[in-house]
Scaffold this motif. Structure first.
Motif, PDB file in Angstrom:
ATOM      1  N   TYR A  39      29.437  28.615   3.937  1.00  0.00           N
ATOM      2  CA  TYR A  39      29.566  28.319   2.517  1.00  0.00           C
ATOM      3  C   TYR A  39      30.735  27.387   2.224  1.00  0.00           C
ATOM      4  O   TYR A  39      30.621  26.439   1.447  1.00  0.00           O
ATOM      5  N   ALA A  40      31.871  27.628   2.865  1.00  0.00           N
ATOM      6  CA  ALA A  40      33.064  26.822   2.573  1.00  0.00           C
ATOM      7  C   ALA A  40      32.840  25.351   2.899  1.00  0.00           C
ATOM      8  O   ALA A  40      33.231  24.463   2.136  1.00  0.00           O
ATOM      9  N   ALA A  41      32.198  25.075   4.034  1.00  0.00           N
ATOM     10  CA  ALA A  41      31.971  23.680   4.447  1.00  0.00           C
ATOM     11  C   ALA A  41      30.638  23.134   3.946  1.00  0.00           C
ATOM     12  O   ALA A  41      30.333  21.955   4.173  1.00  0.00           O
ATOM     13  N   GLY A  42      29.875  23.955   3.261  1.00  0.00           N
ATOM     14  CA  GLY A  42      28.589  23.499   2.731  1.00  0.00           C
ATOM     15  C   GLY A  42      28.776  22.817   1.392  1.00  0.00           C
ATOM     16  O   GLY A  42      28.466  23.368   0.331  1.00  0.00           O
ATOM     17  N   THR A  43      29.275  21.605   1.425  1.00  0.00           N
ATOM     18  CA  THR A  43      29.658  20.895   0.208  1.00  0.00           C
ATOM     19  C   THR A  43      28.435  20.339  -0.519  1.00  0.00           C
ATOM     20  O   THR A  43      27.362  20.165   0.067  1.00  0.00           O
ATOM     21  N   THR A  44      28.649  20.028  -1.795  1.00  0.00           N
ATOM     22  CA  THR A  44      27.560  19.416  -2.567  1.00  0.00           C
ATOM     23  C   THR A  44      27.210  18.034  -2.013  1.00  0.00           C
ATOM     24  O   THR A  44      26.058  17.607  -2.105  1.00  0.00           O
ATOM     25  N   ASN A  45      28.173  17.335  -1.447  1.00  0.00           N
ATOM     26  CA  ASN A  45      27.873  16.034  -0.828  1.00  0.00           C
ATOM     27  C   ASN A  45      26.910  16.189   0.343  1.00  0.00           C
ATOM     28  O   ASN A  45      25.974  15.395   0.503  1.00  0.00           O
ATOM     29  N   ARG A  46      27.148  17.190   1.167  1.00  0.00           N
ATOM     30  CA  ARG A  46      26.249  17.439   2.292  1.00  0.00           C
ATOM     31  C   ARG A  46      24.858  17.853   1.799  1.00  0.00           C
ATOM     32  O   ARG A  46      23.841  17.464   2.362  1.00  0.00           O
ATOM     33  N   LEU A 113      21.111  34.614   4.754  1.00  0.00           N
ATOM     34  CA  LEU A 113      21.132  35.895   4.051  1.00  0.00           C
ATOM     35  C   LEU A 113      22.546  36.460   4.023  1.00  0.00           C
ATOM     36  O   LEU A 113      23.015  36.935   2.982  1.00  0.00           O
ATOM     37  N   ARG A 114      23.252  36.414   5.147  1.00  0.00           N
ATOM     38  CA  ARG A 114      24.611  36.931   5.197  1.00  0.00           C
ATOM     39  C   ARG A 114      25.502  36.189   4.197  1.00  0.00           C
ATOM     40  O   ARG A 114      26.293  36.808   3.478  1.00  0.00           O
ATOM     41  N   ILE A 115      25.363  34.876   4.151  1.00  0.00           N
ATOM     42  CA  ILE A 115      26.169  34.083   3.225  1.00  0.00           C
ATOM     43  C   ILE A 115      25.850  34.450   1.779  1.00  0.00           C
ATOM     44  O   ILE A 115      26.737  34.616   0.940  1.00  0.00           O
ATOM     45  N   MET A 116      24.563  34.601   1.468  1.00  0.00           N
ATOM     46  CA  MET A 116      24.175  34.927   0.099  1.00  0.00           C
ATOM     47  C   MET A 116      24.702  36.295  -0.314  1.00  0.00           C
ATOM     48  O   MET A 116      25.192  36.477  -1.426  1.00  0.00           O
ATOM     49  N   ILE A 117      24.597  37.278   0.585  1.00  0.00           N
ATOM     50  CA  ILE A 117      25.008  38.635   0.238  1.00  0.00           C
ATOM     51  C   ILE A 117      26.524  38.740   0.124  1.00  0.00           C
ATOM     52  O   ILE A 117      27.058  39.365  -0.779  1.00  0.00           O
TER      53      ILE A 117
END
Length: 209
Positions: A39-46, A113-117
């Protein structure tokens, strides 16, 4: 400063097919990016790059990545509501249908799923949706337990809540942090445990009303 509710709301609800397809591409791209980078590195640019849209176009639909993650989690909850699996005659078959549906709804991408939860923002929208979904499931299973001749528990309301919470919580944990236990072995053991509980529970019949 905008409230949390408005900060997490999608900015644009598509009215045209093309816009709906673009929004769907953004969500699909976000699912891949969050699973791949976290999540932290999952930027809107990516996300925009993976979806093949400009960053400006992405922001027309979602104000930030929190709103995107929240929308993915709400979709996950909606995907779990696939109709009534409780039309089967046997108690064990019905319990297996409940467990298998939960597994199928969680097994597509355990990392996402882990990230969402763990990391999804806890907005009032999300809390309300989760509560509505859980209450509907409890009511559905309670009605089944109350009429099934093999069910021997005294308090069907408590039993329905235990079934829903047990299946959801254990499935979340197993699919988000997979261990040595395979989904099939997990399914078999959970079905056996719940079937034994429902068919041999103690107490009187006061709760069956």
């Amino acid at each position: 400063m905008p409230s949390d509710k408005h900060r997490l709301e999608p900015r644009r609800r598509p009215a045209q097919v093309r816009a709906e397809l673009t929004r769907g591409r953004i969500l699909a791209a976000a699912a891949h990016i969050f699973a791949e980078y976290g999540y932290a590195a999952g930027t809107t640019n990516r996300i925009a790059e993976r979806a093949r849209v400009s960053i400006g176009s992405l922001y027309q639909y979602f104000p930030n990545k929190d709103a995107i993650l929240l929308e993915l989690l709400l979709q996950h909850i909606d995907d779990g509501d696939t109709g009534d699996p409780l039309a089967l005659a046997g108690l064990e078959d019905t319990v297996r249908a409940i467990v298998r549906r939960a597994i199928d709804n969680h097994r597509a991408d355990p990392q996402l799923l882990r990230i969402m939860i763990v990391e999804a923002p806890r907005s009032p929208d999300l809390v309300e949706k989760v509560l509505r979904y859980e209450e509907a499931r409890v009511a559905q299973i309670r009605a089944f337990l109350a009429r099934h001749p093999q069910v021997k528990v005294g308090d069907v309301d408590a039993a329905a809540r235990l079934v829903v919470s047990t299946v959801e919580l254990v499935t979340h944990k197993m699919m988000a942090t997979p261990e040595d236990l395979s989904p099939q072995r997990y399914e078999n053991e959970l079905v056996a445990m719940l079937t034994r509980y429902l068919s041999g529970g103690g107490g009187d019949d006061d709760g069956r009303r």
